[in-house]
Design a protein around this motif. Structure first.
Motif, PDB file in Angstrom:
ATOM      1  N   ARG A  55       0.858  -1.189   0.000  1.00 35.38           N
ATOM      2  CA  ARG A  55       0.000   0.000   0.000  1.00 35.38           C
ATOM      3  C   ARG A  55       0.895   1.241   0.000  1.00 35.38           C
ATOM      4  O   ARG A  55       1.897   1.295   0.709  1.00 35.38           O
ATOM      5  N   GLU A 122      -9.585  -3.530  -3.224  1.00 36.79           N
ATOM      6  CA  GLU A 122      -9.584  -2.105  -3.528  1.00 36.79           C
ATOM      7  C   GLU A 122     -10.028  -1.310  -2.303  1.00 36.79           C
ATOM      8  O   GLU A 122     -10.986  -1.674  -1.625  1.00 36.79           O
ATOM      9  N   ILE A 123      -9.321  -0.196  -2.033  1.00 33.28           N
ATOM     10  CA  ILE A 123      -9.635   0.685  -0.911  1.00 33.28           C
ATOM     11  C   ILE A 123      -9.737   2.109  -1.475  1.00 33.28           C
ATOM     12  O   ILE A 123      -8.791   2.572  -2.126  1.00 33.28           O
ATOM     13  N   PRO A 124     -10.840   2.794  -1.255  1.00 35.48           N
ATOM     14  CA  PRO A 124     -10.984   4.152  -1.801  1.00 35.48           C
ATOM     15  C   PRO A 124      -9.837   5.060  -1.366  1.00 35.48           C
ATOM     16  O   PRO A 124      -9.488   5.132  -0.180  1.00 35.48           O
ATOM     17  N   GLY A 125      -9.222   5.742  -2.328  1.00 34.02           N
ATOM     18  CA  GLY A 125      -8.178   6.700  -2.026  1.00 34.02           C
ATOM     19  C   GLY A 125      -6.819   6.102  -1.715  1.00 34.02           C
ATOM     20  O   GLY A 125      -5.888   6.826  -1.363  1.00 34.02           O
ATOM     21  N   SER A 127      -3.670   3.541  -3.097  1.00 35.69           N
ATOM     22  CA  SER A 127      -3.056   2.749  -4.163  1.00 35.69           C
ATOM     23  C   SER A 127      -2.464   1.487  -3.546  1.00 35.69           C
ATOM     24  O   SER A 127      -1.755   1.550  -2.537  1.00 35.69           O
TER      25      SER A 127
END
Length: 357
Positions: A55, A122-125, A127
């Motif tokens: 991350r 996937e996690i908002p905001g 990468s």
């Protein structure tokens, strides 16, 4: 697979490598001056995790690894259950299913990086990407106690041959940066006391090594500066210097580097290989004598990331976390929060102290 291959030599002695495939799919490599040709003993076959995820930290501008399965890794086993010891008939199952060995390297069962790392959620905001790479354990000796000093010069030269073999293999497998390292002592989180190190192969070049490569590209030259840093010298052997860098962040921090620029230990001359191996042991000896104990330290080998070989200058860096006998150097709030270290011992004084040991 149990192929034995001659991979080089140290002086007059040939160096051999045996590749053994473990039942869970991991590779084990045995390195020796004698051909590693023993019969393997029973092994475990537990499921092995395939790494974690990366991350991106938007403020520090770096990738970090998340590998929750490592919470359950082996923690301070008894000597009878030492997973890095050679196996014995009727004894506990270990990671090395042979009754004897010289140096062993195998895939870490609790790996952070893996060539088949899964896709992250996937996690908002945020990468994120698979933590592609490799994590290996390097066992220096079948003995359950010892250090880079006590294993002796011949074993250190064999260890250097093993490191170079793994550098070549991991770069060929697609790693962008490869780092052998050792963490020694419970103060740095060691949970297995058997003398050993590790190797990480990174799919992405870490931030520190990106910055090092940029510094060398911009003209920073250890080759030019070393002759001017005699005050910071600790020892020298075979064209390799041991010194406390003037900009050290840890008290008694010591670097080893050839006086001529080489990108990695695979390009050492025979004399430099001897000198480097000698100094690995000698620095450890000096630390233990000064601090009066097995010194807790971190050792990292910084060779050129892939594509940076033309300007990069190899260093091995010792970071002891003691600032005086009986006193630990803690990384406190300001240092953790800003990355600005406060150094309690001047590097020139550290060099004088270690020279005297």
């Amino acid at each position: 697979m149990n192929a034995v291959t001659r991979i080089g030599q140290v002086g007059e002695k040939a160096v051999f490598r045996r590749h053994h495939r473990k039942p869970d799919g991991r590779s084990l490599f045995l390195y020796g001056f004698a051909k590693p040709d023993g019969v393997s003993l029973p092994e475990g076959n537990d499921p092995v995790a395939k790494g974690g995820e990366l991350r991106w930290h938007p403020f520090r501008r770096e990738w970090n690894v998340y590998a929750a399965h490592r919470q359950n890794r082996t923690f301070k086993p008894s000597s009878a259950e030492d997973p890095l010891a050679p196996s014995k008939p009727g004894g506990a199952v270990t990671e090395i299913p042979f009754e004897t060995f010289e140096v062993a390297v195998f895939g870490n069962k609790f790996t952070s990086l893996h060539p088949e790392a899964p896709d992250p959620p996937e996690i908002p905001g945020v990468s994120s990407q698979p933590a592609v790479g490799a994590c290996e354990v390097v066992v220096y000796t079948p003995e359950q106690t010892g250090s880079l000093y006590t294993v002796g010069q011949e074993r250190r030269r064999l260890l250097l041959s093993a490191w170079n073999d793994r550098y070549e293999a991991l770069f060929q497998q697609g790693c962008a940066f490869v780092m052998p390292f050792e963490s020694r002592g419970e103060e740095v989180g060691v949970t297995l006391h058997h003398p050993h190190g590790q190797i990480y192969g990174f799919g992405e070049v870490p931030q520190v090594q990106r910055q090092m490569a940029s510094a060398f590209d911009d003209g920073f030259s250890l080759e030019r500066l070393l002759p001017q840093w005699s005050e910071y010298s600790v020892d020298e052997a075979g064209g390799v210097s041991a010194f406390c860098p003037p900009f050290a962040r840890f008290p008694f921090e010591v670097w080893l580097t050839p006086r001529r620029r080489v990108p990695g230990p695979w390009d050492f001359s025979e004399e430099e290989s001897d000198g480097f191996a000698h100094l690995l042991g000698e620095v450890t000896r000096r630390y233990d004598r000064f601090f009066g104990r097995d010194t807790a330290y971190m050792l990292t080998l910084h060779a050129a990331p892939k594509g940076c070989e033309q300007t990069f200058h190899f260093t091995a860096q010792f970071y002891p976390i003691l600032r005086a006998p009986g006193r630990v150097k803690f990384l406190a709030s300001v240092e953790q929060g800003t990355g600005v270290f406060t150094v309690d011992v001047m590097p020139e004084e550290a060099a004088r102290t270690l020279r005297a040991q």
